[in-house]
Design an enzyme around this catalytic site. Structure first.
Site, PDB file in Angstrom:
ATOM      1  N   GLY A 147       0.755  -1.248   0.000  1.00 22.16           N
ATOM      2  CA  GLY A 147       0.000   0.000   0.000  1.00 22.16           C
ATOM      3  C   GLY A 147       0.781   1.291   0.000  1.00 22.16           C
ATOM      4  O   GLY A 147       0.199   2.345  -0.258  1.00 22.16           O
ATOM      5  N   GLU A 157       3.547  -6.788   1.787  1.00 20.81           N
ATOM      6  CA  GLU A 157       3.136  -7.126   0.415  1.00 20.81           C
ATOM      7  C   GLU A 157       3.202  -5.911  -0.507  1.00 20.81           C
ATOM      8  O   GLU A 157       2.206  -5.543  -1.132  1.00 20.81           O
ATOM      9  CB  GLU A 157       1.699  -7.670   0.417  1.00 20.81           C
ATOM     10  CG  GLU A 157       1.466  -8.885   1.282  1.00 20.81           C
ATOM     11  CD  GLU A 157      -0.026  -9.232   1.423  1.00 20.81           C
ATOM     12  OE1 GLU A 157      -0.882  -8.455   0.944  1.00 20.81           O
ATOM     13  OE2 GLU A 157      -0.320 -10.276   2.016  1.00 20.81           O
ATOM     14  N   PRO A 158       4.338  -5.243  -0.605  1.00 21.67           N
ATOM     15  CA  PRO A 158       4.389  -4.051  -1.449  1.00 21.67           C
ATOM     16  C   PRO A 158       4.393  -4.386  -2.935  1.00 21.67           C
ATOM     17  O   PRO A 158       5.022  -5.356  -3.362  1.00 21.67           O
ATOM     18  CB  PRO A 158       5.717  -3.402  -1.052  1.00 21.67           C
ATOM     19  CG  PRO A 158       6.575  -4.544  -0.622  1.00 21.67           C
ATOM     20  CD  PRO A 158       5.650  -5.564  -0.007  1.00 21.67           C
ATOM     21  N   GLY A 159       3.696  -3.608  -3.710  1.00 19.81           N
ATOM     22  CA  GLY A 159       3.685  -3.787  -5.161  1.00 19.81           C
ATOM     23  C   GLY A 159       4.140  -2.512  -5.841  1.00 19.81           C
ATOM     24  O   GLY A 159       5.271  -2.381  -6.305  1.00 19.81           O
ATOM     25  N   ARG A 160       3.244  -1.516  -5.832  1.00 19.89           N
ATOM     26  CA  ARG A 160       3.490  -0.256  -6.523  1.00 19.89           C
ATOM     27  C   ARG A 160       4.833   0.378  -6.146  1.00 19.89           C
ATOM     28  O   ARG A 160       5.567   0.852  -7.002  1.00 19.89           O
ATOM     29  CB  ARG A 160       2.355   0.722  -6.188  1.00 19.89           C
ATOM     30  CG  ARG A 160       2.413   2.002  -6.994  1.00 19.89           C
ATOM     31  CD  ARG A 160       1.418   3.055  -6.462  1.00 19.89           C
ATOM     32  NE  ARG A 160       0.155   2.505  -6.065  1.00 19.89           N
ATOM     33  CZ  ARG A 160      -0.954   2.528  -6.814  1.00 19.89           C
ATOM     34  NH1 ARG A 160      -0.936   3.079  -7.995  1.00 19.89           N
ATOM     35  NH2 ARG A 160      -2.070   1.991  -6.354  1.00 19.89           N
ATOM     36  N   ARG A 185      -4.858   3.296 -16.222  1.00 18.35           N
ATOM     37  CA  ARG A 185      -5.053   4.061 -14.973  1.00 18.35           C
ATOM     38  C   ARG A 185      -5.676   5.448 -15.178  1.00 18.35           C
ATOM     39  O   ARG A 185      -6.570   5.823 -14.433  1.00 18.35           O
ATOM     40  CB  ARG A 185      -3.729   4.174 -14.195  1.00 18.35           C
ATOM     41  CG  ARG A 185      -3.120   2.828 -13.828  1.00 18.35           C
ATOM     42  CD  ARG A 185      -1.927   2.941 -12.881  1.00 18.35           C
ATOM     43  NE  ARG A 185      -2.371   3.361 -11.569  1.00 18.35           N
ATOM     44  CZ  ARG A 185      -2.271   4.574 -11.097  1.00 18.35           C
ATOM     45  NH1 ARG A 185      -1.695   5.524 -11.820  1.00 18.35           N
ATOM     46  NH2 ARG A 185      -2.736   4.860  -9.916  1.00 18.35           N
ATOM     47  N   TYR A 203      -9.155   5.630 -13.215  1.00 16.04           N
ATOM     48  CA  TYR A 203      -9.137   6.345 -11.926  1.00 16.04           C
ATOM     49  C   TYR A 203      -8.933   7.843 -12.097  1.00 16.04           C
ATOM     50  O   TYR A 203      -8.694   8.530 -11.106  1.00 16.04           O
ATOM     51  CB  TYR A 203      -7.982   5.848 -11.043  1.00 16.04           C
ATOM     52  CG  TYR A 203      -7.797   4.364 -10.951  1.00 16.04           C
ATOM     53  CD1 TYR A 203      -8.745   3.572 -10.300  1.00 16.04           C
ATOM     54  CD2 TYR A 203      -6.660   3.754 -11.465  1.00 16.04           C
ATOM     55  CE1 TYR A 203      -8.551   2.198 -10.182  1.00 16.04           C
ATOM     56  CE2 TYR A 203      -6.460   2.387 -11.341  1.00 16.04           C
ATOM     57  CZ  TYR A 203      -7.414   1.619 -10.707  1.00 16.04           C
ATOM     58  OH  TYR A 203      -7.214   0.279 -10.591  1.00 16.04           O
ATOM     59  N   CYS A 217     -11.581   4.157 -29.436  1.00 16.66           N
ATOM     60  CA  CYS A 217     -12.844   4.862 -29.620  1.00 16.66           C
ATOM     61  C   CYS A 217     -13.616   4.960 -28.312  1.00 16.66           C
ATOM     62  O   CYS A 217     -14.653   4.302 -28.136  1.00 16.66           O
ATOM     63  CB  CYS A 217     -13.660   4.168 -30.701  1.00 16.66           C
ATOM     64  SG  CYS A 217     -12.715   4.059 -32.216  1.00 16.66           S
ATOM     65  N   TYR A 264       0.953  -1.509 -12.285  1.00 16.05           N
ATOM     66  CA  TYR A 264      -0.425  -1.453 -12.771  1.00 16.05           C
ATOM     67  C   TYR A 264      -0.497  -0.814 -14.153  1.00 16.05           C
ATOM     68  O   TYR A 264      -1.442  -0.100 -14.479  1.00 16.05           O
ATOM     69  CB  TYR A 264      -1.324  -0.721 -11.748  1.00 16.05           C
ATOM     70  CG  TYR A 264      -1.225  -1.340 -10.368  1.00 16.05           C
ATOM     71  CD1 TYR A 264      -1.685  -2.640 -10.155  1.00 16.05           C
ATOM     72  CD2 TYR A 264      -0.634  -0.671  -9.294  1.00 16.05           C
ATOM     73  CE1 TYR A 264      -1.565  -3.243  -8.904  1.00 16.05           C
ATOM     74  CE2 TYR A 264      -0.513  -1.259  -8.048  1.00 16.05           C
ATOM     75  CZ  TYR A 264      -0.978  -2.545  -7.859  1.00 16.05           C
ATOM     76  OH  TYR A 264      -0.852  -3.137  -6.626  1.00 16.05           O
TER      77      TYR A 264
HETATM   78  N1  LLP Z   1      -1.775  -6.975  -1.035  1.00 17.64           N
HETATM   79  C1  LLP Z   1      -3.076  -7.029  -1.369  1.00 17.64           C
HETATM   80  C2  LLP Z   1      -3.945  -7.993  -0.702  1.00 17.64           C
HETATM   81  C3  LLP Z   1      -3.573  -6.152  -2.353  1.00 17.64           C
HETATM   82  O1  LLP Z   1      -4.864  -6.204  -2.663  1.00 17.64           O
HETATM   83  C4  LLP Z   1      -2.697  -5.234  -2.998  1.00 17.64           C
HETATM   84  C5  LLP Z   1      -3.178  -4.334  -4.028  1.00 17.64           C
HETATM   85  C6  LLP Z   1      -1.342  -5.241  -2.614  1.00 17.64           C
HETATM   86  C7  LLP Z   1      -0.913  -6.108  -1.629  1.00 17.64           C
HETATM   87  C8  LLP Z   1      -0.331  -4.327  -3.244  1.00 17.64           C
HETATM   88  O2  LLP Z   1      -0.608  -2.993  -2.987  1.00 17.64           O
HETATM   89  P1  LLP Z   1       0.423  -1.836  -3.439  1.00 17.64           P
HETATM   90  O3  LLP Z   1       1.659  -1.981  -2.581  1.00 17.64           O
HETATM   91  O4  LLP Z   1       0.707  -2.025  -4.866  1.00 17.64           O
HETATM   92  O5  LLP Z   1      -0.326  -0.593  -3.161  1.00 17.64           O
HETATM   93  N2  LLP Z   1      -4.845  -0.917  -9.979  1.00 17.64           N
HETATM   94  C9  LLP Z   1      -4.750   0.062  -8.909  1.00 17.64           C
HETATM   95  C10 LLP Z   1      -4.160  -0.521  -7.654  1.00 17.64           C
HETATM   96  C11 LLP Z   1      -4.915  -1.718  -7.125  1.00 17.64           C
HETATM   97  C12 LLP Z   1      -4.287  -2.317  -5.900  1.00 17.64           C
HETATM   98  C13 LLP Z   1      -4.969  -3.577  -5.524  1.00 17.64           C
HETATM   99  N3  LLP Z   1      -4.387  -4.285  -4.424  1.00 17.64           N
HETATM  100  C14 LLP Z   1      -3.939   1.251  -9.432  1.00 17.64           C
HETATM  101  O6  LLP Z   1      -3.526   1.217 -10.585  1.00 17.64           O
HETATM  102  O7  LLP Z   1      -3.763   2.244  -8.728  1.00 17.64           O
END
Ligand code: LLP
Length: 419
Positions: free
Chosen positions: A244, A277-280, A316, A320, A347, A375
């Site tokens: 997050g 659980e970092p992604g972004r 995105r 959003y 389109c 994403y």
């Molecule tokens: N863990 C769980 C259970 C999640 O649902 C998510 C993201 C993460 C970890 C990773 O979160 P992060 O560190 O990336 O914030 N498509 C959207 C973002 C959707 C995130 C969904 N869950 C965007 O483009 O902003």
């Protein structure tokens, strides 16, 4: 160079570089639209987490959903990363990329029987369980396989993540998790079930968080729950505080992993392994989408730069109204700047990459949409029968094609015309 992008993107003279490669060279070699990522930015971002939590037993489980390219997963696997997956497809990607199944946590509200079966077979670290029905399903599949499933319950701590409503997950009204007030009942049910070992507590409150406050609240509530569960005899070994952390798209100043660690340090339960659980924040600012201006057109009110990327490649902005920086790859001092809506060929009125951007460009100019490493590609589609773009991984002065541009035939692969 603007302050929005990671320092691996830098300008030398007129040219925008990623690491030691001019992005104009990437566009020339691989065409546009094209995603491009920096190996060193991804590794630095992962290490920042690993170092921030170094004083505790911890595991950084990269959220594969943010960017699941095999090359990206492989880089992280080699650093010793764990992975947070949400589907059987993501599980196979991680295994294919050399990830260690014992470092995988499986999140998501709708795990199918086949997905659970496969995850048990390969021996993942834990299921982040989202309902009692899921718990029962995992138990019966594990019994059938003669395995024990390690589970943590994803608790909904009911805190406001203060982010976009579509990416906020920690409030009661969301579909995610189990209400923290019901959590103890669910843990009692879990220990009654065969072939289930309750090992953790999990939460994830939302994405693109720009303050630590909501995470501190969530961790505080989770820690109190862990204490109650332990008193009741549950052997809680880990807490998973989700992902997050936000990134800077424009002028945000999100906390660093070190600031996050500092903020939650005293609230985390003692003797507990910490999972994240970092992604972004691992991949977001490590990547850009390269696109070329096809046409410039004007009406009474607006200037439009019609580019060769669209919402099919980068969703995105359309989904959003997300703002991502757009910069010319090569600055041309002879061009006069104007304010443009940067739009794609699809389109749909929602097909824009940026609105009201001041740019000095012309037909043929190359643009970089920044902060596109997370994403981006993963949310791309074939809408309007557009092929998915290639992905390139830059490593110093080398650019590796890590995914080919999809061939046209792939658009109808598996389709049949009844004879
Ligand atoms: N863990 C769980 C259970 C999640 O649902 C998510 C993201 C993460 C970890 C990773 O979160 P992060 O560190 O990336 O914030 N498509 C959207 C973002 C959707 C995130 C969904 N869950 C965007 O483009 O902003």
């Amino acid at each position: 160079m603007t302050e929005h992008s990671h320092d691996v993107f830098h300008r030398s003279g007129a040219e925008l570089y990623l690491e030691s490669i001019p992005l104009s060279q990437v566009a020339r070699d691989f065409g546009t639209p094209c995603y491009v990522y920096s190996r060193s930015a991804i590794e630095q971002a992962w290490r920042a987490y690993d170092e921030a939590f170094a004083d505790r037993d911890h595991l950084i489980c990269y959220a594969v959903k943010a960017n699941g390219n095999l090359a990206v997963l492989n880089l992280l696997a080699r650093l010793g990363s764990g992975f947070d997956i949400v589907s059987g497809g993501e599980l196979e990607r991680v295994l294919h990329a050399g990830g260690d199944p014992r470092r995988i946590v499986f999140s998501g509200v709708g795990k199918s029987a086949a997905e659970i079966h496969r995850a048990l077979e390969v021996g993942i670290l834990a299921f982040n369980v989202e309902s009692v029905s899921e718990l029962e399903r995992i138990s019966s599949i594990a019994a059938g396989l003669g395995r024990t499933a390690r589970v943590s319950v994803r608790v909904n701590p009911d805190v406001d993540a203060e982010t976009h409503p579509y990416i906020s997950t920690g409030l009661r009204e969301n579909k995610f998790g189990i209400d923290i007030a019901q959590a103890e009942t669910v843990y009692h049910r879990a220990v009654e079930l065969p072939n289930i070992a309750v090992t953790g507590v999990d939460c994830h409150i939302g994405s693109q968080l720009t303050r630590t406050g909501p995470l501190e609240d969530a961790v505080g509530r989770i820690a109190a729950l862990v204490e109650r569960l332990r008193r009741q005899g549950h052997a809680i070994e880990h807490v998973d505080i989700g992902g997050g952390l936000g990134i800077r798209y424009r002028d945000e100043a999100p906390p660093t992993p070190a600031a996050l660690a500092e903020a939650v340090r005293d609230r985390l339960p003692a003797d507990c392994r910490v999972l994240l659980e970092p992604g972004r924040s691992i991949v977001g600012n490590a990547g850009a989408l390269l696109t070329r201006v096809e046409y410039v057109k004007h009406n009474d009110h607006r200037n439009f730069a019609v580019v060769d990327a669209s919402m099919s490649e980068l969703l995105r902005p359309a989904l959003y109204e997300a703002w991502q920086a757009i910069e010319p790859v090569t600055v041309n001092a002879d061009l006069v700047s104007a304010v443009y809506d940067v739009v794609g060929p699809v389109c749909e009125t929602a097909d824009f990459l940026g609105k009201a951007r001041e740019l000095a460009i012309d037909e043929g100019s190359l643009l970089a949409v920044l902060s596109a490493g997370a994403y981006g590609f993963v949310m791309s589609s074939n809408y309007n029968a557009r092929v998915r773009p290639p992905e390139v991984l830059v490593d110093g002065d080398r650019a590796h094609l890590v995914r080919e541009r999809e061939p046209l035939e792939a658009l109808w692969r598996g389709e049949h015309i009844p004879g």
